[in-house]
Write a protein that holds these residues in place. Structure first.
Motif, PDB file in Angstrom:
ATOM      1  N   ARG A 183       0.817  -1.207   0.000  1.00 17.12           N
ATOM      2  CA  ARG A 183       0.000   0.000   0.000  1.00 17.12           C
ATOM      3  C   ARG A 183       0.856   1.265   0.000  1.00 17.12           C
ATOM      4  NH1 ARG A 183      -4.944  -1.450   1.972  1.00 17.12           N
ATOM      5  NH2 ARG A 183      -5.584   0.543   1.134  1.00 17.12           N
ATOM      6  N   GLY A 184       2.133   1.113   0.318  1.00 19.98           N
ATOM      7  CA  GLY A 184       2.988   2.293   0.403  1.00 19.98           C
ATOM      8  C   GLY A 184       2.936   2.880   1.798  1.00 19.98           C
ATOM      9  N   PHE A 185       4.082   3.278   2.299  1.00 18.25           N
ATOM     10  CA  PHE A 185       4.156   3.911   3.608  1.00 18.25           C
ATOM     11  C   PHE A 185       4.707   5.306   3.351  1.00 18.25           C
ATOM     12  CE2 PHE A 185       5.779   3.252   8.235  1.00 18.25           C
ATOM     13  CZ  PHE A 185       4.903   4.221   8.642  1.00 18.25           C
ATOM     14  N   LEU A 186       3.776   6.248   3.146  1.00 23.96           N
ATOM     15  CA  LEU A 186       4.129   7.554   2.608  1.00 23.96           C
ATOM     16  C   LEU A 186       5.161   8.283   3.454  1.00 23.96           C
ATOM     17  CD1 LEU A 186       3.196   8.928   0.088  1.00 23.96           C
ATOM     18  CD2 LEU A 186       1.518  10.188   1.413  1.00 23.96           C
ATOM     19  N   LEU A 187       5.131   8.034   4.762  1.00 22.19           N
ATOM     20  CA  LEU A 187       6.038   8.771   5.651  1.00 22.19           C
ATOM     21  C   LEU A 187       7.498   8.567   5.255  1.00 22.19           C
ATOM     22  CD1 LEU A 187       5.915  10.387   8.483  1.00 22.19           C
ATOM     23  CD2 LEU A 187       7.011   8.326   9.311  1.00 22.19           C
ATOM     24  N   LEU A 190       8.375  10.830   2.429  1.00 24.70           N
ATOM     25  CA  LEU A 190       8.340  12.252   2.784  1.00 24.70           C
ATOM     26  C   LEU A 190       9.580  12.626   3.609  1.00 24.70           C
ATOM     27  CD1 LEU A 190       4.572  12.498   3.734  1.00 24.70           C
ATOM     28  CD2 LEU A 190       5.666  13.440   1.708  1.00 24.70           C
ATOM     29  N   ILE A 196      14.319  10.460  10.072  1.00 27.08           N
ATOM     30  CA  ILE A 196      14.263   9.296  10.961  1.00 27.08           C
ATOM     31  C   ILE A 196      15.220   8.222  10.469  1.00 27.08           C
ATOM     32  CG2 ILE A 196      12.771   7.480  11.860  1.00 27.08           C
ATOM     33  CD1 ILE A 196      10.441   9.474  11.622  1.00 27.08           C
TER      34      ILE A 196
ATOM     35  N   TRP B 100      -3.502  -3.294  11.204  1.00 25.99           N
ATOM     36  CA  TRP B 100      -2.140  -2.763  11.254  1.00 25.99           C
ATOM     37  C   TRP B 100      -2.112  -1.264  11.509  1.00 25.99           C
ATOM     38  CZ3 TRP B 100      -2.208   0.491   7.124  1.00 25.99           C
ATOM     39  CH2 TRP B 100      -3.019   0.144   6.039  1.00 25.99           C
ATOM     40  N   PHE B 108       5.079   3.560  16.470  1.00 23.71           N
ATOM     41  CA  PHE B 108       5.701   4.875  16.295  1.00 23.71           C
ATOM     42  C   PHE B 108       5.613   5.699  17.564  1.00 23.71           C
ATOM     43  CE2 PHE B 108       7.625   6.706  12.620  1.00 23.71           C
ATOM     44  CZ  PHE B 108       7.589   5.665  11.719  1.00 23.71           C
ATOM     45  N   ILE B 112       9.531   5.497  18.546  1.00 22.72           N
ATOM     46  CA  ILE B 112      10.172   6.704  18.011  1.00 22.72           C
ATOM     47  C   ILE B 112       9.901   7.914  18.909  1.00 22.72           C
ATOM     48  CG2 ILE B 112      10.349   8.245  16.024  1.00 22.72           C
ATOM     49  CD1 ILE B 112      11.085   5.716  14.867  1.00 22.72           C
ATOM     50  N   VAL B 134       1.539  10.282  12.073  1.00 24.01           N
ATOM     51  CA  VAL B 134       2.239   9.380  11.157  1.00 24.01           C
ATOM     52  C   VAL B 134       1.215   8.589  10.343  1.00 24.01           C
ATOM     53  CG1 VAL B 134       3.572   7.244  11.093  1.00 24.01           C
ATOM     54  CG2 VAL B 134       4.372   9.163  12.450  1.00 24.01           C
ATOM     55  N   ILE B 137      -0.796  10.964   7.745  1.00 24.54           N
ATOM     56  CA  ILE B 137      -0.153  11.382   6.509  1.00 24.54           C
ATOM     57  C   ILE B 137       0.322  10.193   5.689  1.00 24.54           C
ATOM     58  CG2 ILE B 137       0.544  13.652   7.391  1.00 24.54           C
ATOM     59  CD1 ILE B 137       3.322  12.631   7.646  1.00 24.54           C
ATOM     60  N   SER B 138       0.485   9.014   6.317  1.00 20.00           N
ATOM     61  CA  SER B 138       0.957   7.867   5.546  1.00 20.00           C
ATOM     62  C   SER B 138      -0.194   7.088   4.906  1.00 20.00           C
ATOM     63  CB  SER B 138       1.754   6.910   6.427  1.00 20.00           C
ATOM     64  OG  SER B 138       2.897   7.545   6.910  1.00 20.00           O
ATOM     65  N   PHE B 139      -1.300   6.972   5.615  1.00 19.95           N
ATOM     66  CA  PHE B 139      -2.404   6.150   5.119  1.00 19.95           C
ATOM     67  C   PHE B 139      -3.699   6.964   5.091  1.00 19.95           C
ATOM     68  CE2 PHE B 139       0.533   3.586   7.685  1.00 19.95           C
ATOM     69  CZ  PHE B 139       1.118   2.847   6.666  1.00 19.95           C
ATOM     70  N   PRO B 140      -3.765   7.995   4.242  1.00 15.65           N
ATOM     71  CA  PRO B 140      -4.950   8.872   4.264  1.00 15.65           C
ATOM     72  C   PRO B 140      -6.238   8.099   3.992  1.00 15.65           C
ATOM     73  CG  PRO B 140      -3.515   9.374   2.390  1.00 15.65           C
ATOM     74  CD  PRO B 140      -2.763   8.433   3.272  1.00 15.65           C
ATOM     75  N   GLU B 142      -7.173   4.871   4.683  1.00 12.64           N
ATOM     76  CA  GLU B 142      -7.673   4.115   5.826  1.00 12.64           C
ATOM     77  C   GLU B 142      -8.088   5.057   6.957  1.00 12.64           C
ATOM     78  OE1 GLU B 142      -5.055   3.282   4.120  1.00 12.64           O
ATOM     79  OE2 GLU B 142      -5.504   1.265   3.409  1.00 12.64           O
TER      80      GLU B 142
END
Lengths: 227, 348
Positions: A183-187, A190, A196, B100, B108, B112, B134, B137-140, B142
């Motif tokens: 699905r891609g992990f956009l973070l 970016l 990180i 998930w 995170f 982190i 996190v 912005i990563s999984f808009p 869902e």
């Protein structure tokens, strides 16, 4: 500095005094460009070439340049080198050039290049300066490539995507899809992902260094205990 | 018997408070129960599934990180701070999120945002909100799949159905993703205003309820109740919630007075989205919030104003998480300029 041995120079550039992991120089292009393995490799090679050429030229003219004006002269040398590399990339790797965009001309402002010119090349013989440029460049490239691969795998689930930009048409099918239907992990793609990721790589390097530093101490302590 | 006579003297202060970190955290978790129950009642089993997954992840990650850092595991876990982070994170997640989502968010938040900075007391940012942002912005896709309140839903998923959706991504036969999703009131306002409708037309929809959106107003009321209890017990000070709600209210009132067709009423803003949860539970995190009395008021007001700005003109329907993180960054400056005057010190 003048009698530094070549293995020492290589070790410094690649590990002990790595421009990206220890000196923390040139982070702007490092963080901005490393979205994929190939982007990282492209910028890494361009930076390495610049380092080798600028280091060699600065070393060759080190006795002609008066110390009062050395910094402007170094900047001129670096700027000319980068211009040549930029125009060459535009001619032969046009698509990659378009992706890397502003970060190729910006190699001029990469602090690690003027840093090496000032700290090493201007005080050493030509061959040593050449080796230093190569070692520092490869050290920088290694970090770019690692970070690029990391971000590409986590962010997009692929590796070596768009390799044809660099290696021509026969590399077009090098792209590996590591995770199907990812699905891609956009973070990771970016900018925060770059920060990180670099932080984690530096942490890993520090752990390795600490383990290494601790080992001899343990040996001594062990001997003392058995004695 | 002279030898058994004792005259014990102790130095001041003489009152021993029963408060310590674990007690504090458990109090906050208890206070969140009314809001949690409301969320479960209106949005279904997904809320509790998210909570369980987030709890397991956060506590597991905290234990693993403590082991790696060679810190006492059991004693630190007992302070409940990881569990509270999990609870706050889970309360912000969409009820029908795949498994998930809470897991990555929890990882995170703990690994982190908390442990890498040095653990409880050293994190400059609110861990739960870092986890949430996190994810956002990563999984808009869902993260914006919000569930409709049960009464307005086309289908009502049982516990087993919700588990199957969360873990396997399968829905009962004949049910599409559209049937279990509905834009939140704040989201609806944002998109419909873009289509040129006025607020009166938009808010005629049943999902808007009486004040802050059907279901949402009750969830917010639940958190208001819990927050009131925290204030009464002295767990949190009044300045931060007052700042957040005051800032949000004043901004909303100003723009509502100017143009009530484009800007929703102040009451709608106070009882919609994560306003109450943010004001009483998230902004008041003792580690990442300001610590001086005047600073807390400023910090809260900044959050309230930012929430309104993001809701009204930003790219996201709600902005509590971003507002809290932005003000977290300002905390050192705020604390520096609002240090209370020590008695006897000259006024500058």
């Amino acid at each position: 500095m003048t009698d530094t041995s070549y293995p020492e120079i290589a070790r410094n550039g690649l590990w002990n005094n790595n421009p990206a992991l220890v000196q923390l120089l040139g982070l702007c292009p490092l963080l901005a460009v490393t979205t994929t393995f190939i982007n990282g490799l492209g910028l890494g090679i361009a930076t390495t070439l610049t380092l080798i050429i600028s280091n060699s030229v600065v070393s060759a003219i080190r006795k002609l340049v008066r110390p009062e004006v050395r910094i402007p002269v170094f900047v001129l040398v670096i700027a000319s080198t980068v211009t040549v590399i930029e125009i060459s990339m535009n001619a032969w790797f046009h698509d990659l050039y378009l992706i890397l965009g502003i970060f190729i001309p910006l190699i001029v402002t990469n602090c690690s290049i003027i840093g090496r010119a000032e700290a090493f090349a201007s005080k050493n013989r030509l061959r040593a300066a050449f080796t230093d440029g190569l070692a520092m460049g490869l050290g920088f490239t290694a970090v770019l490539v690692t970070l690029g691969a990391l971000r590409e795998i986590i962010g997009k689930g692929t590796l070596f995507a768009q390799a044809h930009l660099m290696f021509g048409e026969f590399a077009a099918n090098w792209s590996l899809t590591l995770v199907e239907d990812y699905r891609g992990f956009l973070l990771a793609v970016l900018p925060p992902g770059a920060f990180i990721g670099l932080g984690l790589i530096i942490a890993v390097k520090n752990i390795i260094d600490q383990r290494r530093a601790r080992r001899p101490v343990h040996a001594v302590a062990g001997e003392a205990a058995t004695a | 018997m002279t030898e058994t006579m004792e005259f014990r003297t102790y130095s001041s202060p003489h009152l021993s408070g029963p408060s310590h970190v674990g007690r504090l955290m458990r109090g906050v978790m208890l206070a969140a129960v009314p809001g949690l129950l409301m969320a479960w009642w209106f949005f279904g089993w997904g809320v509790l599934i998210n909570l369980m997954l987030a709890l397991a992840t956060c506590i597991g990650a905290e234990a693993a990180m403590l082991r790696l850092r060679r810190r006492p595991v059991r004693a630190t876990l007992a302070d409940g701070s990881a569990a509270l982070t999990a609870l706050l994170l889970a309360l912000t997640l969409p009820p029908f999120a795949p498994w998930w989502i809470p897991v990555i968010g929890g990882l995170f938040a703990i690994v982190i945002a908390k442990q890498l900075y040095g653990g409880l007391g050293y994190n400059p940012f609110n861990p739960a909100m870092v986890g949430y942002v996190v994810l956002l912005i990563s999984f808009p896709r869902e993260m914006t799949l919000w569930a409709p309140p049960q009464a307005l839903a086309e289908v009502q998923l049982s516990l087993v159905d919700t588990l199957a959706w969360s873990l396997l991504g399968t829905l009962p036969a004949g049910t599409g993703v559209d049937a279990i999703s509905m834009a939140t009131p704040l989201d609806t306002i944002k998109t419909q205003l873009g289509l040129g409708l006025t607020l009166t037309e938009i808010q005629a929809d049943p999902r808007f309820g009486d004040i802050g959106g059907y279901g949402w107003e009750w969830v917010n009321l639940g958190f208001l109740l819990g927050g009131g209890w925290l204030l009464y017990r002295g767990t949190i000070q009044w300045q931060i919630p007052a700042g957040v709600l005051g800032g949000l209210f004043v901004m909303a009132l100003l723009f509502y007075a100017v143009d009530s067709d484009t800007y929703a009423s102040p009451l709608f803003h106070l009882f919609s989205g994560a306003a109450m949860l943010g004001a009483f539970f998230i902004a008041t995190d003792p580690v990442s919030a300001s610590t001086t009395p005047r600073g807390r008021l400023l910090y809260g007001a900044g959050i309230g104003i930012l929430i309104y700005i993001i809701r009204a003109w930003g790219g996201y329907p709600d902005g509590v998480a971003f507002a809290v993180l932005l003000m977290n960054m300002a905390v050192p400056t705020i604390d520096y300029y609002t240090q209370p005057r020590v008695y006897g010190q000259e006024r500058k």
